[in-house]
Design a protein around this motif. Sequence first.
Motif, PDB file in Angstrom:
ATOM      1  N   CYS A 159       0.816  -1.232   0.000  1.00 36.36           N
ATOM      2  CA  CYS A 159       0.000   0.000   0.000  1.00 36.36           C
ATOM      3  C   CYS A 159       0.842   1.271   0.000  1.00 36.36           C
ATOM      4  CB  CYS A 159      -0.956   0.015   1.199  1.00 36.36           C
ATOM      5  SG  CYS A 159      -2.070  -1.397   1.238  1.00 36.36           S
ATOM      6  N   ALA A 160       1.958   1.236  -0.705  1.00 34.58           N
ATOM      7  CA  ALA A 160       2.798   2.425  -0.841  1.00 34.58           C
ATOM      8  C   ALA A 160       3.607   2.287  -2.124  1.00 34.58           C
ATOM      9  CB  ALA A 160       3.728   2.584   0.355  1.00 34.58           C
ATOM     10  N   GLU A 161       4.166   3.410  -2.587  1.00 38.02           N
ATOM     11  CA  GLU A 161       4.929   3.364  -3.831  1.00 38.02           C
ATOM     12  C   GLU A 161       6.298   2.738  -3.626  1.00 38.02           C
ATOM     13  OE1 GLU A 161       6.686   6.367  -7.279  1.00 38.02           O
ATOM     14  OE2 GLU A 161       5.145   7.077  -5.884  1.00 38.02           O
ATOM     15  N   ARG A 162       6.967   3.138  -2.535  1.00 34.76           N
ATOM     16  CA  ARG A 162       8.318   2.632  -2.273  1.00 34.76           C
ATOM     17  C   ARG A 162       8.375   1.943  -0.914  1.00 34.76           C
ATOM     18  NH1 ARG A 162      11.971   3.940  -6.045  1.00 34.76           N
ATOM     19  NH2 ARG A 162      11.289   5.497  -7.558  1.00 34.76           N
ATOM     20  N   VAL A 163       9.382   1.080  -0.755  1.00 36.99           N
ATOM     21  CA  VAL A 163       9.493   0.253   0.445  1.00 36.99           C
ATOM     22  C   VAL A 163       9.619   1.103   1.700  1.00 36.99           C
ATOM     23  CG1 VAL A 163      10.949  -1.421   1.638  1.00 36.99           C
ATOM     24  CG2 VAL A 163      10.409  -1.751  -0.787  1.00 36.99           C
ATOM     25  N   LEU A 209       7.109   0.938   5.002  1.00 42.07           N
ATOM     26  CA  LEU A 209       7.499   0.668   6.390  1.00 42.07           C
ATOM     27  C   LEU A 209       6.968   1.733   7.347  1.00 42.07           C
ATOM     28  CD1 LEU A 209      11.196  -0.589   6.097  1.00 42.07           C
ATOM     29  CD2 LEU A 209       9.235  -1.877   6.951  1.00 42.07           C
ATOM     30  N   LEU A 210       6.940   2.972   6.882  1.00 47.84           N
ATOM     31  CA  LEU A 210       6.543   4.079   7.753  1.00 47.84           C
ATOM     32  C   LEU A 210       5.054   4.411   7.664  1.00 47.84           C
ATOM     33  CD1 LEU A 210       9.552   6.544   7.350  1.00 47.84           C
ATOM     34  CD2 LEU A 210       9.091   4.947   9.211  1.00 47.84           C
ATOM     35  N   LEU A 211       4.324   3.738   6.775  1.00 52.04           N
ATOM     36  CA  LEU A 211       2.917   4.060   6.554  1.00 52.04           C
ATOM     37  C   LEU A 211       2.075   4.065   7.832  1.00 52.04           C
ATOM     38  CD1 LEU A 211       0.768   4.702   4.393  1.00 52.04           C
ATOM     39  CD2 LEU A 211       0.422   2.232   4.132  1.00 52.04           C
ATOM     40  N   PRO A 212       2.162   3.033   8.697  1.00 50.97           N
ATOM     41  CA  PRO A 212       1.302   3.050   9.898  1.00 50.97           C
ATOM     42  C   PRO A 212       1.629   4.193  10.859  1.00 50.97           C
ATOM     43  CG  PRO A 212       2.267   0.871   9.525  1.00 50.97           C
ATOM     44  CD  PRO A 212       2.984   1.823   8.627  1.00 50.97           C
ATOM     45  N   GLN A 222      17.709 -10.076   6.763  1.00 50.39           N
ATOM     46  CA  GLN A 222      18.586 -10.271   5.607  1.00 50.39           C
ATOM     47  C   GLN A 222      18.083  -9.543   4.362  1.00 50.39           C
ATOM     48  OE1 GLN A 222      19.364 -14.487   5.137  1.00 50.39           O
ATOM     49  NE2 GLN A 222      21.018 -14.358   6.635  1.00 50.39           N
ATOM     50  N   LEU A 223      17.778  -8.271   4.538  1.00 54.48           N
ATOM     51  CA  LEU A 223      17.401  -7.419   3.421  1.00 54.48           C
ATOM     52  C   LEU A 223      18.401  -6.261   3.340  1.00 54.48           C
ATOM     53  CD1 LEU A 223      13.537  -7.271   3.968  1.00 54.48           C
ATOM     54  CD2 LEU A 223      14.715  -8.421   2.079  1.00 54.48           C
ATOM     55  N   PRO A 224      18.838  -5.880   2.138  1.00 54.47           N
ATOM     56  CA  PRO A 224      19.822  -4.808   1.998  1.00 54.47           C
ATOM     57  C   PRO A 224      19.198  -3.428   2.213  1.00 54.47           C
ATOM     58  CG  PRO A 224      19.116  -5.557  -0.153  1.00 54.47           C
ATOM     59  CD  PRO A 224      18.456  -6.472   0.843  1.00 54.47           C
ATOM     60  N   GLU A 225      20.011  -2.486   2.642  1.00 60.15           N
ATOM     61  CA  GLU A 225      19.520  -1.118   2.840  1.00 60.15           C
ATOM     62  C   GLU A 225      18.958  -0.540   1.546  1.00 60.15           C
ATOM     63  OE1 GLU A 225      21.178   3.269   4.351  1.00 60.15           O
ATOM     64  OE2 GLU A 225      22.470   1.487   4.456  1.00 60.15           O
ATOM     65  N   ALA A 226      19.524  -0.945   0.418  1.00 64.59           N
ATOM     66  CA  ALA A 226      19.101  -0.406  -0.879  1.00 64.59           C
ATOM     67  C   ALA A 226      17.640  -0.714  -1.199  1.00 64.59           C
ATOM     68  CB  ALA A 226      20.003  -0.953  -1.985  1.00 64.59           C
ATOM     69  N   ILE A 227      17.058  -1.721  -0.542  1.00 66.30           N
ATOM     70  CA  ILE A 227      15.669  -2.072  -0.842  1.00 66.30           C
ATOM     71  C   ILE A 227      14.710  -0.953  -0.433  1.00 66.30           C
ATOM     72  CG2 ILE A 227      15.020  -3.195   1.355  1.00 66.30           C
ATOM     73  CD1 ILE A 227      13.698  -5.409  -0.335  1.00 66.30           C
ATOM     74  N   LEU A 228      15.138  -0.086   0.488  1.00 64.08           N
ATOM     75  CA  LEU A 228      14.269   0.989   0.975  1.00 64.08           C
ATOM     76  C   LEU A 228      13.815   1.918  -0.146  1.00 64.08           C
ATOM     77  CD1 LEU A 228      16.098   1.921   4.293  1.00 64.08           C
ATOM     78  CD2 LEU A 228      13.930   0.690   4.060  1.00 64.08           C
ATOM     79  N   ASN A 229      14.650   2.081  -1.165  1.00 68.48           N
ATOM     80  CA  ASN A 229      14.326   2.999  -2.258  1.00 68.48           C
ATOM     81  C   ASN A 229      13.677   2.307  -3.451  1.00 68.48           C
ATOM     82  OD1 ASN A 229      15.322   5.382  -1.018  1.00 68.48           O
ATOM     83  ND2 ASN A 229      17.415   4.676  -1.438  1.00 68.48           N
ATOM     84  N   LYS A 230      13.456   0.998  -3.343  1.00 64.48           N
ATOM     85  CA  LYS A 230      12.865   0.261  -4.458  1.00 64.48           C
ATOM     86  C   LYS A 230      11.352   0.461  -4.504  1.00 64.48           C
ATOM     87  CE  LYS A 230      16.074  -3.535  -5.369  1.00 64.48           C
ATOM     88  NZ  LYS A 230      16.162  -5.009  -5.513  1.00 64.48           N
ATOM     89  N   PRO A 231      10.765   0.497  -5.711  1.00 60.55           N
ATOM     90  CA  PRO A 231       9.298   0.492  -5.809  1.00 60.55           C
ATOM     91  C   PRO A 231       8.742  -0.813  -5.253  1.00 60.55           C
ATOM     92  CG  PRO A 231      10.319   1.139  -7.896  1.00 60.55           C
ATOM     93  CD  PRO A 231      11.418   0.608  -7.030  1.00 60.55           C
ATOM     94  N   CYS A 232       7.634  -0.740  -4.564  1.00 55.96           N
ATOM     95  CA  CYS A 232       7.055  -1.934  -3.952  1.00 55.96           C
ATOM     96  C   CYS A 232       6.631  -2.975  -4.995  1.00 55.96           C
ATOM     97  CB  CYS A 232       5.859  -1.550  -3.084  1.00 55.96           C
ATOM     98  SG  CYS A 232       6.313  -0.617  -1.602  1.00 55.96           S
ATOM     99  N   ASN A 233       6.320  -2.509  -6.204  1.00 54.01           N
ATOM    100  CA  ASN A 233       5.908  -3.457  -7.241  1.00 54.01           C
ATOM    101  C   ASN A 233       7.093  -4.086  -7.968  1.00 54.01           C
ATOM    102  OD1 ASN A 233       6.785  -1.317  -8.788  1.00 54.01           O
ATOM    103  ND2 ASN A 233       4.820  -0.953  -9.813  1.00 54.01           N
TER     104      ASN A 233
END
Length: 213
Positions: free
Chosen positions: A87-91, A95-98, A122-133
Motif C-alpha cells: 500500500c505504498a509506492e516505495r518500500v 514501512l513508515l505508513l502506519p 537479511q534485506l539490503p539497505e538499498a531495498i528501501l528505495n525500491k518500488p514496492c511493485n
Amino acid sequence: MLEFNDITLQVHQQLLLEQVSLQMATGDKVVICGPSGSGKSSLLKATVGALPLSGGKVRVEGKELSAQTVAEIRAGIAFIGQEPELCAERVHEALLLPFKFKTHRHNTPNKYQILEYLERLQLPEAILNKPCNRISGGEKQRIVIIRALLLGKSIFLADEVTSALDPESRATVMTELFRPEITLLSVSHDPEWICACSRLVEFSNHQLVEAGK
C-alpha cells in the motif's frame, strides 16, 4: 490469547468448518495443515473479520470479534499473506505508513531501528528505495514482518510465509516469528516450519483435529 468457540465457516455456500473450537495461549505456535481448498487460509481471514462467521465466536485477548471491535482487534494482529499488499509506492514509505496515523505517530522508528530489522531479516539497505511493485513476494513478506515488529505486534497470522524463501531467508523469518513472546497461528506445508511449531492442527471433515507431535 486467541479463542475460536463453536465457529462455523462457509465460503460461497461451501461448508469449511462446523462448530469448531480452538484455544491458544500466549506464546503458542500453532500450525494448520490440510488439503488445498479445505479452508486453512479462510480461517486466518476470519480471525481478523475479513470473512464472516456463520456461527460461533472469535475472541482475541478476551475481546469478542464484532463490527464494533474489529478495527481494534486488527490493530493488534499482524497478517502475513503469501502476496502482501504494501500500500505504498516505495518500500521506505511502506514501512513508515502506519506511523503516519495519530495512534502510532509517537513511536515512529528512526533510521537505525529500520536498518537493524533489515539486517535481521537479511534485506539490503538499498531495498528501501525500491518500488514496492518491483520486489519479490518473499521480500514483501519480510517487509510486512518488519513493519509489524516495529509496531510492537505480538500476534501473527502467517499463511505459507516460507513458500517463496530460500533456506537462509526462511531461517531468519523463523528466528523472528518463533520468539517466545510471539503468539503464532500459521498455515504451512513446510516440514521444518511444522516441526518447529508447538502444536499441529489438521483439517478433517469440517473439523480441526489436534495431532500429536
